[in-house]
Design a protein around this motif. Structure first.
Motif, PDB file in Angstrom:
ATOM      1  N   ASP A 159       0.799  -1.222   0.000  1.00 13.96           N
ATOM      2  CA  ASP A 159       0.000   0.000   0.000  1.00 13.96           C
ATOM      3  C   ASP A 159       0.833   1.273   0.000  1.00 13.96           C
ATOM      4  OD1 ASP A 159      -2.334  -1.463  -0.021  1.00 13.96           O
ATOM      5  OD2 ASP A 159      -2.585  -1.424   2.163  1.00 13.96           O
ATOM      6  N   GLU A 160       2.129   1.165   0.314  1.00 11.77           N
ATOM      7  CA  GLU A 160       2.980   2.352   0.330  1.00 11.77           C
ATOM      8  C   GLU A 160       3.371   2.809  -1.071  1.00 11.77           C
ATOM      9  OE1 GLU A 160       6.333   1.414   2.781  1.00 11.77           O
ATOM     10  OE2 GLU A 160       5.317   2.127   4.586  1.00 11.77           O
ATOM     11  N   VAL A 161       3.234   1.942  -2.061  1.00 11.98           N
ATOM     12  CA  VAL A 161       3.700   2.278  -3.411  1.00 11.98           C
ATOM     13  C   VAL A 161       3.041   3.533  -3.968  1.00 11.98           C
ATOM     14  CG1 VAL A 161       3.777   1.491  -5.815  1.00 11.98           C
ATOM     15  CG2 VAL A 161       4.461  -0.057  -3.971  1.00 11.98           C
ATOM     16  N   PRO A 162       1.723   3.644  -3.966  1.00 12.80           N
ATOM     17  CA  PRO A 162       1.114   4.853  -4.549  1.00 12.80           C
ATOM     18  C   PRO A 162       1.550   6.134  -3.843  1.00 12.80           C
ATOM     19  CG  PRO A 162      -0.532   3.140  -4.248  1.00 12.80           C
ATOM     20  CD  PRO A 162       0.699   2.684  -3.525  1.00 12.80           C
ATOM     21  N   SER A 163       1.673   6.106  -2.515  1.00 16.89           N
ATOM     22  CA  SER A 163       2.031   7.329  -1.799  1.00 16.89           C
ATOM     23  C   SER A 163       3.462   7.746  -2.104  1.00 16.89           C
ATOM     24  CB  SER A 163       1.848   7.139  -0.284  1.00 16.89           C
ATOM     25  OG  SER A 163       2.647   6.075   0.198  1.00 16.89           O
ATOM     26  N   PHE A 164       4.386   6.796  -2.252  1.00 16.75           N
ATOM     27  CA  PHE A 164       5.756   7.144  -2.589  1.00 16.75           C
ATOM     28  C   PHE A 164       5.848   7.708  -3.998  1.00 16.75           C
ATOM     29  CE2 PHE A 164       7.326   5.072   1.177  1.00 16.75           C
ATOM     30  CZ  PHE A 164       8.531   5.714   1.415  1.00 16.75           C
ATOM     31  N   MET A 165       5.027   7.210  -4.895  1.00 17.39           N
ATOM     32  CA  MET A 165       5.107   7.685  -6.271  1.00 17.39           C
ATOM     33  C   MET A 165       4.576   9.098  -6.416  1.00 17.39           C
ATOM     34  SD  MET A 165       4.547   4.443  -8.698  1.00 17.39           S
ATOM     35  CE  MET A 165       5.552   5.255  -9.908  1.00 17.39           C
ATOM     36  N   GLY A 166       3.904   9.598  -5.398  1.00 16.21           N
ATOM     37  CA  GLY A 166       3.382  10.953  -5.493  1.00 16.21           C
ATOM     38  C   GLY A 166       3.866  11.883  -4.407  1.00 16.21           C
ATOM     39  N   ALA A 167       4.787  11.395  -3.553  1.00 16.54           N
ATOM     40  CA  ALA A 167       5.233  12.218  -2.431  1.00 16.54           C
ATOM     41  C   ALA A 167       5.913  13.499  -2.902  1.00 16.54           C
ATOM     42  CB  ALA A 167       6.177  11.410  -1.547  1.00 16.54           C
ATOM     43  N   LYS A 168       6.830  13.376  -3.868  1.00 16.79           N
ATOM     44  CA  LYS A 168       7.500  14.541  -4.457  1.00 16.79           C
ATOM     45  C   LYS A 168       7.498  14.326  -5.957  1.00 16.79           C
ATOM     46  CE  LYS A 168      11.101  16.390  -2.579  1.00 16.79           C
ATOM     47  NZ  LYS A 168      12.478  16.597  -2.054  1.00 16.79           N
ATOM     48  N   LYS A 169       6.486  14.848  -6.610  1.00 17.67           N
ATOM     49  CA  LYS A 169       6.322  14.601  -8.041  1.00 17.67           C
ATOM     50  C   LYS A 169       7.415  15.306  -8.833  1.00 17.67           C
ATOM     51  CE  LYS A 169       1.302  14.257  -7.634  1.00 17.67           C
ATOM     52  NZ  LYS A 169       1.223  14.629  -6.222  1.00 17.67           N
ATOM     53  N   MET A 170       8.057  14.555  -9.723  1.00 19.44           N
ATOM     54  CA  MET A 170       9.076  15.135 -10.591  1.00 19.44           C
ATOM     55  C   MET A 170       8.497  15.465 -11.952  1.00 19.44           C
ATOM     56  SD  MET A 170      12.342  12.716  -9.751  1.00 19.44           S
ATOM     57  CE  MET A 170      11.644  11.380 -10.712  1.00 19.44           C
ATOM     58  N   SER A 171       7.446  14.774 -12.335  1.00 23.96           N
ATOM     59  CA  SER A 171       6.881  14.987 -13.662  1.00 23.96           C
ATOM     60  C   SER A 171       5.467  14.443 -13.692  1.00 23.96           C
ATOM     61  CB  SER A 171       7.732  14.258 -14.714  1.00 23.96           C
ATOM     62  OG  SER A 171       7.569  12.865 -14.574  1.00 23.96           O
ATOM     63  N   LEU A 172       4.793  14.669 -14.809  1.00 27.07           N
ATOM     64  CA  LEU A 172       3.411  14.221 -14.943  1.00 27.07           C
ATOM     65  C   LEU A 172       3.281  12.707 -14.939  1.00 27.07           C
ATOM     66  CD1 LEU A 172       2.082  16.739 -17.601  1.00 27.07           C
ATOM     67  CD2 LEU A 172       1.618  16.711 -15.148  1.00 27.07           C
ATOM     68  N   HIS A 173       4.364  11.986 -15.301  1.00 28.75           N
ATOM     69  CA  HIS A 173       4.207  10.532 -15.392  1.00 28.75           C
ATOM     70  C   HIS A 173       3.897   9.926 -14.033  1.00 28.75           C
ATOM     71  CE1 HIS A 173       8.459   9.713 -14.025  1.00 28.75           C
ATOM     72  NE2 HIS A 173       7.897   8.597 -13.605  1.00 28.75           N
ATOM     73  N   GLN A 174       4.424  10.529 -12.944  1.00 28.10           N
ATOM     74  CA  GLN A 174       4.147   9.963 -11.630  1.00 28.10           C
ATOM     75  C   GLN A 174       2.710  10.235 -11.215  1.00 28.10           C
ATOM     76  OE1 GLN A 174       7.303  11.435  -9.122  1.00 28.10           O
ATOM     77  NE2 GLN A 174       8.641   9.752  -9.700  1.00 28.10           N
ATOM     78  N   THR A 175       2.227  11.442 -11.466  1.00 28.31           N
ATOM     79  CA  THR A 175       0.826  11.720 -11.200  1.00 28.31           C
ATOM     80  C   THR A 175      -0.044  10.745 -11.986  1.00 28.31           C
ATOM     81  OG1 THR A 175       1.370  14.047 -10.943  1.00 28.31           O
ATOM     82  CG2 THR A 175      -0.945  13.489 -11.238  1.00 28.31           C
ATOM     83  N   GLY A 176       0.323  10.515 -13.245  1.00 26.41           N
ATOM     84  CA  GLY A 176      -0.437   9.596 -14.083  1.00 26.41           C
ATOM     85  C   GLY A 176      -0.447   8.198 -13.544  1.00 26.41           C
ATOM     86  N   PHE A 177       0.675   7.742 -13.021  1.00 29.89           N
ATOM     87  CA  PHE A 177       0.698   6.364 -12.530  1.00 29.89           C
ATOM     88  C   PHE A 177      -0.030   6.220 -11.207  1.00 29.89           C
ATOM     89  CE2 PHE A 177       2.430   2.286 -11.157  1.00 29.89           C
ATOM     90  CZ  PHE A 177       2.131   1.561 -12.301  1.00 29.89           C
ATOM     91  N   GLN A 178      -0.013   7.252 -10.394  1.00 24.29           N
ATOM     92  CA  GLN A 178      -0.860   7.230  -9.203  1.00 24.29           C
ATOM     93  C   GLN A 178      -2.323   7.043  -9.605  1.00 24.29           C
ATOM     94  OE1 GLN A 178       0.269  10.955  -7.113  1.00 24.29           O
ATOM     95  NE2 GLN A 178       0.137   9.679  -5.303  1.00 24.29           N
ATOM     96  N   ASP A 179      -2.726   7.766 -10.643  1.00 22.36           N
ATOM     97  CA  ASP A 179      -4.098   7.652 -11.133  1.00 22.36           C
ATOM     98  C   ASP A 179      -4.386   6.243 -11.647  1.00 22.36           C
ATOM     99  OD1 ASP A 179      -4.495  10.296 -10.540  1.00 22.36           O
ATOM    100  OD2 ASP A 179      -4.234  11.012 -12.591  1.00 22.36           O
ATOM    101  N   VAL A 180      -3.395   5.639 -12.288  1.00 19.32           N
ATOM    102  CA  VAL A 180      -3.572   4.279 -12.799  1.00 19.32           C
ATOM    103  C   VAL A 180      -3.890   3.322 -11.657  1.00 19.32           C
ATOM    104  CG1 VAL A 180      -2.412   2.323 -13.889  1.00 19.32           C
ATOM    105  CG2 VAL A 180      -2.124   4.607 -14.836  1.00 19.32           C
ATOM    106  N   ILE A 181      -3.079   3.373 -10.597  1.00 20.35           N
ATOM    107  CA  ILE A 181      -3.296   2.467  -9.464  1.00 20.35           C
ATOM    108  C   ILE A 181      -4.638   2.749  -8.787  1.00 20.35           C
ATOM    109  CG2 ILE A 181      -2.450   1.771  -7.197  1.00 20.35           C
ATOM    110  CD1 ILE A 181       0.373   2.202  -8.208  1.00 20.35           C
ATOM    111  N   ALA A 182      -4.934   4.033  -8.592  1.00 21.17           N
ATOM    112  CA  ALA A 182      -6.192   4.397  -7.942  1.00 21.17           C
ATOM    113  C   ALA A 182      -7.391   3.917  -8.760  1.00 21.17           C
ATOM    114  CB  ALA A 182      -6.259   5.904  -7.738  1.00 21.17           C
ATOM    115  N   THR A 183      -7.314   4.090 -10.073  1.00 11.97           N
ATOM    116  CA  THR A 183      -8.415   3.660 -10.942  1.00 11.97           C
ATOM    117  C   THR A 183      -8.550   2.145 -10.957  1.00 11.97           C
ATOM    118  OG1 THR A 183      -8.072   5.600 -12.345  1.00 11.97           O
ATOM    119  CG2 THR A 183      -9.347   3.791 -13.282  1.00 11.97           C
ATOM    120  N   ALA A 184      -7.419   1.461 -11.001  1.00  8.12           N
ATOM    121  CA  ALA A 184      -7.459  -0.009 -10.979  1.00  8.12           C
ATOM    122  C   ALA A 184      -8.093  -0.514  -9.694  1.00  8.12           C
ATOM    123  CB  ALA A 184      -6.048  -0.563 -11.146  1.00  8.12           C
ATOM    124  N   ARG A 185      -7.758   0.128  -8.579  1.00  8.97           N
ATOM    125  CA  ARG A 185      -8.359  -0.280  -7.308  1.00  8.97           C
ATOM    126  C   ARG A 185      -9.855  -0.004  -7.297  1.00  8.97           C
ATOM    127  NH1 ARG A 185      -3.676   1.569  -2.919  1.00  8.97           N
ATOM    128  NH2 ARG A 185      -2.621  -0.457  -2.898  1.00  8.97           N
TER     129      ARG A 185
END
Length: 202
Positions: A81-107
């Motif tokens: 469960d820590e994976v999504p939060s780490f991928m968005g803790a300090k966003k470097m680019s849009l791809h991380q925001t996008g992948f957070q959305d991917v996991i959230a949508t899949a869930r």
């Protein structure tokens, strides 16, 4: 029933160390082969277009450049469960925001992989358009693959040395070897933007 595994590299290879995740999955495919239940995918910056791949996966292992606030080249493994939060803790680019959305949508849709593993590397340089991986980050590709192979082995997923399946990787023209040897020098190409838009042309 055999677990379906997705090994995913995400990031933008055009921005120096942001390409770490993609280069890891390329190196994995260059050196290791898996059974048909394992897919190796260059996810680039595709965001929600990756959902169909998550839908069929039981295990998701992700390589990415992550700003953990650590020394450049530091690897950090995050699971569950820590994976999504780490991928968005300090966003470097849009791809991380996008992948957070991917996991959230899949869930939300009820088909997120049960097992999530993130192998992240602290980048050294991101503001180098057209640049390749810095040495501190490139040197962590091998160790990152060792970690991935160990994690997969513990989950019952075995790899055999040899050329793997490259069908879901990038076009050969932007694979690491071709990209880093074929790009122009820093003198011939401005890496930080178009100098026509710089103040006083500098």
């Amino acid at each position: 029933m055999t677990a379906q595994v997705l090994v995913l590299g995400i990031g933008n290879v055009l921005w120096a160390d942001e390409g770490f995740g993609v280069r890891c999955v390329e190196a994995l495919a260059d050196n290791w082969t898996f059974d048909q239940n394992v897919k190796l995918l260059d996810g680039g910056t595709q965001g929600l277009y990756l959902l169909p791949f998550l839908e069929t996966a039981d295990i998701l292992l992700v390589f990415d450049a992550i700003d953990y606030g650590l020394a450049p080249g530091t690897l950090k493994i995050v699971e569950g469960d820590e994976v999504p939060s780490f991928m968005g803790a300090k966003k470097m680019s849009l791809h991380q925001t996008g992948f957070q959305d991917v996991i959230a949508t899949a869930r939300l849709m009820g088909y997120c992989p049960e097992t999530l593993i993130l192998i992240g590397c602290q980048p050294e340089e991101l503001e180098d358009y057209g640049g390749g991986l810095r040495a501190s980050v490139a040197e962590q590709i091998g160790p990152a693959l060792e970690i991935a192979l160990l994690q997969l082995s513990e989950l019952g997923v075995q790899a055999v040395p040899g050329k793997g399946d490259t069908r879901l990787l990038a076009d050969p023209s932007i694979l690491r070897g071709a990209y880093e040897t074929g790009r122009p020098s820093e003198d011939a190409a401005c890496r930080i933007g178009d100098d026509r838009f710089f103040p006083n042309g500098s």
